[in-house]
Design a protein around this motif. Structure first.
Motif, short mmCIF file in Angstrom:
data_model
loop_
_atom_site.label_atom_id
_atom_site.label_comp_id
_atom_site.label_asym_id
_atom_site.label_seq_id
_atom_site.Cartn_x
_atom_site.Cartn_y
_atom_site.Cartn_z
N GLY A 182 0.68 -1.40 -0.05
CA GLY A 182 -0.09 -0.11 -0.09
C GLY A 182 0.88 1.28 0.03
O GLY A 182 0.46 2.39 -0.59
N SER A 183 2.00 1.21 0.68
CA SER A 183 2.84 2.39 0.76
C SER A 183 3.85 2.39 -0.22
O SER A 183 5.00 2.91 0.06
CB SER A 183 3.20 2.57 2.15
N ARG A 196 -0.65 2.52 -4.35
CA ARG A 196 -1.99 2.72 -3.87
C ARG A 196 -2.76 3.67 -4.75
O ARG A 196 -4.13 3.23 -5.05
CB ARG A 196 -2.07 3.77 -2.43
N ASN A 217 -3.75 -4.80 -7.94
CA ASN A 217 -3.56 -4.89 -6.51
C ASN A 217 -3.88 -6.35 -5.73
O ASN A 217 -3.10 -6.65 -5.08
CB ASN A 217 -4.46 -3.70 -5.78
#
Length: 124
Positions: free
Chosen positions: A30-31, A54, A74
């Motif tokens: 996510g980061s 993200r 994702n």
């Protein structure tokens, strides 16, 4: 730790297309920001394209703008590089890379994790 594994390279004629994949494992992304670099024989590693995991923000090198598209899935934790209108000068080993900061950089030193690469050869 993060593991990256590229696939999808091969031999293609000029004007053809290939899609590279980079399967990521080990941590959540996510980061993260991820990128594709390439290295031709006798040359340094060159930035191709990058994406933030993200938001999906992308940035392409001028040499591939309008021909290559970077994207990610994702759910599958997979990075892609769709390469169209390939030219002989696109011949190189293509590597995916990841950095644990959601910002795009074009220098290889900014990336923490690297895959082994997949060879792309474009014949004229």
């Amino acid at each position: 730790q993060v593991q990256l594994a590229e696939s999808g390279g091969g031999l293609v004629q000029a004007g053809g297309s290939l899609r590279l994949s980079c399967a990521a494992s080990g941590r959540t992304f996510g980061s993260y920001a991820m990128a594709w670099f390439r290295q031709a024989p006798g040359k340094g590693r060159e930035f191709v394209a990058a994406i933030t995991w993200r938001t999906g923000t992308t940035y392409d090198a001028d040499s591939v703008k309008g021909r290559f598209t970077i994207s990610r899935d994702n759910a599958k934790k997979t990075l892609y590089l769709q390469m169209n209108s390939l030219k002989p000068e696109d011949t190189a080993m293509y590597h995916c890379a990841a950095r644990a900061v959601p910002a795009i950089f074009t220098t290889e030193g900014a990336y923490d994790y690297w895959g082994q690469g997949t060879q792309v050869t474009v014949s004229s």
